[in-house]
Design a protein around this motif. Structure first.
Motif: not given
Ligand code: TUI
Length: 314
Positions: A72, A74, A96-99, A117, A119, A123, A126, A138, A144-145, A147, A277
């Motif tokens: 994750m 973050l 997940g949750a970022g690049n 992952v 959304s 992304l 890139r 996803e 959960g988190h 898009g 979640m």
């Protein structure tokens, strides 16, 4: 039995990945899913590095089959988590949750397949340049988190935008979902919610029962106004989130309400004050089942879905 390019890419029997759910996907579940022929994935979430080390060792004791770790992005321990994964490589890292761009080369150098992952198409485009092995697209049906796009709209757009394999996630529960994912151009599926109710999953029974009781409309999205939307089961905490968002509470204060709340639900079993979640397929989860039974049910129902479709199309 259905076999796809994902089976060859990951050296697994069935094209099914168990989502790397934070505080939920521990060594016991991961090993059970991998032993059953899918890909188990440890959910490292925001857990401290020692927790991940312990889960890695537990999983390795229970299975010799390939398994993965979800990172994750973050996480406050991101650097240490990545260092562990370079020192003790696993077959697959999902993110997940970022690049994850800047970690891809190092992970691939130690022989790990990197599957972010995504959304959005932007992304995915890139990240293709950083040399990732596949994507998990996803949709917002997931727990959960999340898009903004649904699985039905997202998956074919990612498939068209990139020339590496795409795995579908979000809103998938059984063989109908697997066949639908394949129809959209995916090579397999990732599922989380159904595996929460796997027998080998170590979350408290109270949480599993909460998921089993939940019907189709029992999830909600908290944190829309803070820019960190999270799908979870409606409870006392989500009602508090709703009130704060409606009354214009500052975003930081709303985000603070979520800190530690996932652990509170998934480890302590507090289903009213914690964040449970779960995805929109919660309405289909009816019982606790061994991971092997879940996987075989998906594969068998995918076969019967295919023959139903063959007979319908004249
Ligand atoms: O990651 C998830 N689902 C999650 S992570 C999680 S734990 C958590 N803890 C604290 C705050 C937030 C989450 C619970 N559920 N799903 C995969 C996913 N990734 N969905 C969406 C994304 C995503 C979002 C933004 C991926 C990349 C991204 O990129 C932003 C950028 O840099 O362009």
């Amino acid at each position: 039995m259905i076999r796809t390019a994902l089976c060859d890419l990951l050296d697994i029997e069935y094209p099914i990945i168990q989502g790397g759910m934070a505080w939920v996907a521990t060594g016991e579940l991961v090993a059970a899913v991998s032993e059953a022929g899918g890909l188990g994935v440890i959910g490292s979430g925001a857990a401290p590095p020692d927790w991940l080390r312990e889960q890695l060792h537990k999983t390795r004791k229970l299975t010799n089959k390939p398994f993965g770790v979800n990172v994750m992005l973050l996480s406050p321990y991101l650097a240490e988590i990545m260092a562990i994964l370079l020192a003790e490589p696993v077959a697959v890292v999902t993110t997940g949750a970022g690049n994850p761009g800047k970690y891809v080369t190092a992970l691939r150098e130690v022989g790990t397949k990197v599957i972010p992952v995504v959304s959005s198409v932007a992304l995915a485009k890139r990240l293709v340049r950083s040399g990732v092995d596949a994507f998990i697209a996803e949709g917002m049906e997931s727990g959960g988190h999340i898009g903004e796009l649904t699985t039905m709209a997202l998956v074919p757009q990612v498939v068209d935008a990139v020339d590496i394999p795409v795995i579908a996630a979000g809103g998938i529960y059984d063989g109908r979902g697997l066949v639908a994912a394949l129809a959209l151009g995916a090579v397999g599926i990732q599922m989380g919610t159904r595996f929460m109710c796997a027998e080998e999953c170590t979350i408290p029974m109270r949480v599993k029962e909460f998921v089993i009781r939940a019907k189709d409309r029992d999830t909600t999205i908290s944190g829309t106004t803070t820019g960190h939307p999270v799908r979870c089961l409606r409870n006392k905490l989500t009602r508090k989130f709703d009130e704060m968002e409606k009354s214009g509470t500052p975003p930081e204060e709303i985000d603070d309400l979520g800190v530690g709340s996932l652990r509170l639900a998934m480890v302590e079993g507090d289903i009213e004050n914690g964040t449970v979640m779960a995805g929109q397929v919660c309405g289909m989860v009816k019982k606790v089942q061994p991971s092997r039974e879940i996987i075989m049910d998906i594969m068998n129902s995918a076969e019967s879905t295919l023959s139903r479709l063959n007979n319908q199309v004249v």
